[in-house]
Motif scaffolding. Structure first.
Motif, short mmCIF file in Angstrom:
data_model
loop_
_atom_site.label_atom_id
_atom_site.label_comp_id
_atom_site.label_asym_id
_atom_site.label_seq_id
_atom_site.Cartn_x
_atom_site.Cartn_y
_atom_site.Cartn_z
N LEU A 86 18.51 53.13 -2.12
CA LEU A 86 19.20 52.93 -2.98
C LEU A 86 19.28 51.01 -3.31
N VAL A 87 18.89 49.82 -1.96
CA VAL A 87 19.06 48.53 -2.45
C VAL A 87 17.60 48.11 -2.58
N CYS A 88 16.19 49.28 -2.24
CA CYS A 88 15.23 48.49 -2.96
C CYS A 88 15.45 49.00 -4.34
N GLU A 89 16.13 50.04 -4.76
CA GLU A 89 16.14 50.52 -6.75
C GLU A 89 16.64 49.49 -6.84
N LEU A 90 18.21 48.50 -6.75
CA LEU A 90 18.24 47.76 -7.46
C LEU A 90 17.69 46.04 -7.05
N ILE A 91 16.91 45.89 -6.18
CA ILE A 91 16.15 44.84 -6.31
C ILE A 91 15.35 45.16 -7.10
N ILE A 92 14.71 45.86 -7.98
CA ILE A 92 13.77 46.53 -8.60
C ILE A 92 14.71 46.25 -9.96
N VAL A 93 15.63 47.07 -10.01
CA VAL A 93 16.38 46.08 -11.69
C VAL A 93 16.88 44.90 -11.35
N LEU A 94 17.16 44.55 -10.56
CA LEU A 94 17.75 43.34 -10.25
C LEU A 94 16.37 42.06 -10.81
N GLU A 95 14.89 42.72 -10.79
CA GLU A 95 13.98 41.95 -10.72
C GLU A 95 13.57 42.11 -12.02
N PHE A 96 13.35 43.16 -12.65
CA PHE A 96 12.78 43.33 -13.55
C PHE A 96 13.36 43.46 -15.33
N VAL A 105 22.16 37.24 -6.71
CA VAL A 105 20.87 37.94 -6.50
C VAL A 105 21.66 38.39 -4.93
N ALA A 106 22.23 37.55 -3.98
CA ALA A 106 21.70 37.39 -2.82
C ALA A 106 23.65 38.57 -2.33
N SER A 107 24.41 37.47 -2.78
CA SER A 107 26.05 38.28 -3.31
C SER A 107 25.79 39.84 -3.77
N ILE A 108 25.20 39.74 -4.90
CA ILE A 108 25.19 41.45 -5.21
C ILE A 108 24.69 42.69 -3.99
N LEU A 109 23.30 41.83 -3.61
CA LEU A 109 23.01 43.18 -3.02
C LEU A 109 23.99 43.45 -1.40
#
Length: 198
Positions: free
Chosen positions: A133-143, A155-159
């Motif tokens: 779920l964390v990886c999916e969130l990172i991908i969504v935030l990046e793309f 970004v850090a606070s969201i994660l």
């Protein structure tokens, strides 16, 4: 010590005490919760398969950059692999529940131990999804394109916020789900074991 003395010593050993026999009525009481658990296990398996098929279909049909879709596909394929491992443990229990030996007193005791072990697998299964779920969130935030890009602090606070909420949330959800779908039936079997022991 001759053979007769050895036989007598063997027969007197407490280890070989007879276990309580299970009557037909008690056997029927066992079958009902076991069958309901098996039904819930089948439903859970097929709904999980449906969720993964739906996820792959959404990724395949949705517009987006190749990298975004490719990363999500790899991530979901990894989730399928982890799910396969946990469901393989689950299927061992599913098969054991139909074993005629599980309808004996000792078999029921063994089955209860397997239920407790599977409860730990169950909770581990839910917690195993946190990194995905964390990886999916990172991908969504990046793309996902935004008019104003997110700052590093945001970004850090969201994660971090997601992890603080998601980890205990998944653990509690897993406990609740297991209790709702299997816990009450395990309690019925525990009560039957206590009844048999009297």
């Amino acid at each position: 010590m001759n053979i007769d003395e050895l036989k007598n010593a063997w027969n007197e050993d407490d280890f070989f005490e007879e276990t309580p026999e299970i009557s037909i009525e008690q056997s029927n009481k066992i079958n009902l919760p076991l069958e309901k658990m098996r039904k819930n296990m089948r439903m859970e398996f097929w709904s999980t398969v449906g969720i993964f098929v739906f996820a792959f279909a959404v990724i395949a049909l949705s517009p987006g950059p190749f990298k975004f879709k490719f990363y999500l596909t790899i991530l979901i394929a990894s989730m399928v692999f982890v799910t396969f491992f946990f469901f393989s443990q689950f299927f061992k229990l599913y098969k054991n529940m139909t074993d005629p030996m599980m309808k004996t007193y000792d078999g029921l005791k063994d089955l209860l131990e397997q239920f407790n072990l599977n409860k730990q697998y169950y909770l581990s299964f839910y917690l195993a999804f946190v990194p995905f779920l964390v990886c999916e969130l990172i991908i969504v935030l990046e793309f996902i394109p935004r008019p104003i890009p997110l700052s590093d602090v945001k970004v850090a606070s969201i994660l971090i916020g997601t992890m603080i909420v998601v980890m205990p949330g998944l653990f509690l959800f897993g406990k609740w789900w297991f209790k709702s779908f299997y816990g009450k039936y395990i309690t019925q079997i525990e009560n039957l074991l206590i009844e048999l022991k009297k």
